[in-house]
Design an enzyme around this catalytic site. Structure first.
Site, short mmCIF file in Angstrom:
data_model
loop_
_atom_site.label_atom_id
_atom_site.label_comp_id
_atom_site.label_asym_id
_atom_site.label_seq_id
_atom_site.Cartn_x
_atom_site.Cartn_y
_atom_site.Cartn_z
N ARG A 1 13.89 -7.92 3.69
CA ARG A 1 12.48 -7.99 3.27
C ARG A 1 12.06 -9.43 2.98
O ARG A 1 10.92 -9.83 3.25
CB ARG A 1 12.28 -7.11 2.03
CG ARG A 1 10.94 -7.28 1.34
CD ARG A 1 10.82 -6.30 0.20
NE ARG A 1 9.75 -6.67 -0.72
CZ ARG A 1 9.35 -5.94 -1.75
NH1 ARG A 1 9.94 -4.80 -1.99
NH2 ARG A 1 8.39 -6.34 -2.53
N LYS B 1 10.93 8.96 0.48
CA LYS B 1 11.26 7.56 0.16
C LYS B 1 12.77 7.46 -0.05
O LYS B 1 13.31 7.94 -1.05
CB LYS B 1 10.52 7.10 -1.09
CG LYS B 1 10.72 5.61 -1.36
CD LYS B 1 9.97 5.18 -2.60
CE LYS B 1 10.04 3.66 -2.76
NZ LYS B 1 11.43 3.16 -2.81
#
Length: 300
Positions: free
Chosen positions: A43, A23
């Site tokens: 996003r 990540k």
């Protein structure tokens, strides 16, 4: 393009049919290669192409009608540096061109959603991963597929050793899984008790915010007042509020103040934010002590 999300877990999932990815500590970014150009989408859906001209130029080598999902990072001194990604994301178009030379961005791609006009979101992750690798390996940096393993022991080693490179933890996906757009269909294992929280308001003034009003991803979604912001965070929040004010159309009246109950302070007035920001916070419970804001998250 609604992106897939991940639900936090406290231990490393171990089962057949799972894939593990590092990540990265960056900003979520969707690359859309249209027939004529490249569009970079945050996003939130906001278009941020002008902030990353180096990535936009590299993505011109992708086939038309191709969409990638991934994370934009900036490497410095052998590790990813979130503050430098924030600096890149906040740059004006003129400044972005300069920073692209001094602080080049890298794109850690972890999914391909469309390839040459073919929608792949319903295909299993294992197939999408193979297509992603075949697509990006010939191109090379700055567009690169994230590492992936199906070996839980190797994943555990990554989890213990990669934080020195700025890696936050692991993302776990099922090999047979379709792309879970807009849902927390993946899992993420972080090294700390840090969580992303929604910033629904702030106390103080736009020029001098004092604390943030947060909704944590656990509990009953009751808003909480953070501990007092550091000087650096006050400046960062003030800059974000000023940027929003400059971009928003003029309104005849400011939003009405709301109130929230703060432990030891009673009812505290605050100024609502719509849409919310996102912040990384550290907390030991939903109420005691107040959440500590570590940094703002861009809406990428």
């Amino acid at each position: 393009m609604r992106v897939a999300l991940a639900a936090a877990v406290r231990t490393l999932p171990r089962a057949a049919g799972l894939a593990y990815e590092p990540k990265f500590d960056g900003h979520r970014l969707v690359i859309v290669r249209t027939a004529e150009d490249v569009v970079l989408q945050a996003r939130s859906g906001r278009i941020v192409t002008s902030a990353f001209p180096d990535l936009a130029a590299a993505a011109l080598l992708l086939p038309a009608a191709t969409v990638l999902d991934g994370e934009v990072v900036v490497w410095h001194a052998g590790r990813t540096d979130f503050a430098l990604v924030q600096r890149r994301a906040a740059a004006t178009p003129a400044r972005a061109a300069v920073l692209a030379q001094s602080l080049p961005a890298s794109y850690a791609a972890f999914d391909v959603l469309e390839l040459a006009g073919l929608d792949l979101r319903a295909r299993p992750y294992e197939r999408r991963r193979a297509l992603l690798v075949d697509l990006l390996l010939p191109l090379g940096p700055p567009l690169q597929p994230v590492p992936m393993t199906t070996d839980p022991e190797l994943a555990a080693t990554w989890y213990e050793t990669l934080p020195a490179s700025g890696i936050e933890g692991l993302v776990v996906k099922r090999l047979d899984q379709a792309y879970p757009a807009g849902r927390r269909g993946w899992q993420k294992l972080r090294h700390t008790d840090v969580r992303d929280a929604a910033v629904v308001g702030y106390t103080g003034t736009p020029r001098r915010p004092l604390a943030l009003v947060l909704v944590l991803p656990v509990g009953d979604e009751t808003p909480l007042v953070s501990s007092p912001l550091t000087a650096a965070l006050r400046a960062e929040v003030a800059a974000e509020l000023a940027s929003r004010a400059a971009a928003a159309p003029a309104t005849p009246t400011a939003p009405a103040l709301a109130t929230v109950t703060a432990i030891g302070l009673g009812e505290v007035p605050f100024r609502p934010l719509d849409p919310p920001l996102t912040a990384e916070v550290r907390h030991t419970s939903t109420r005691h002590p107040p959440p500590e804001v570590l940094r703002l998250r861009s809406d990428l």
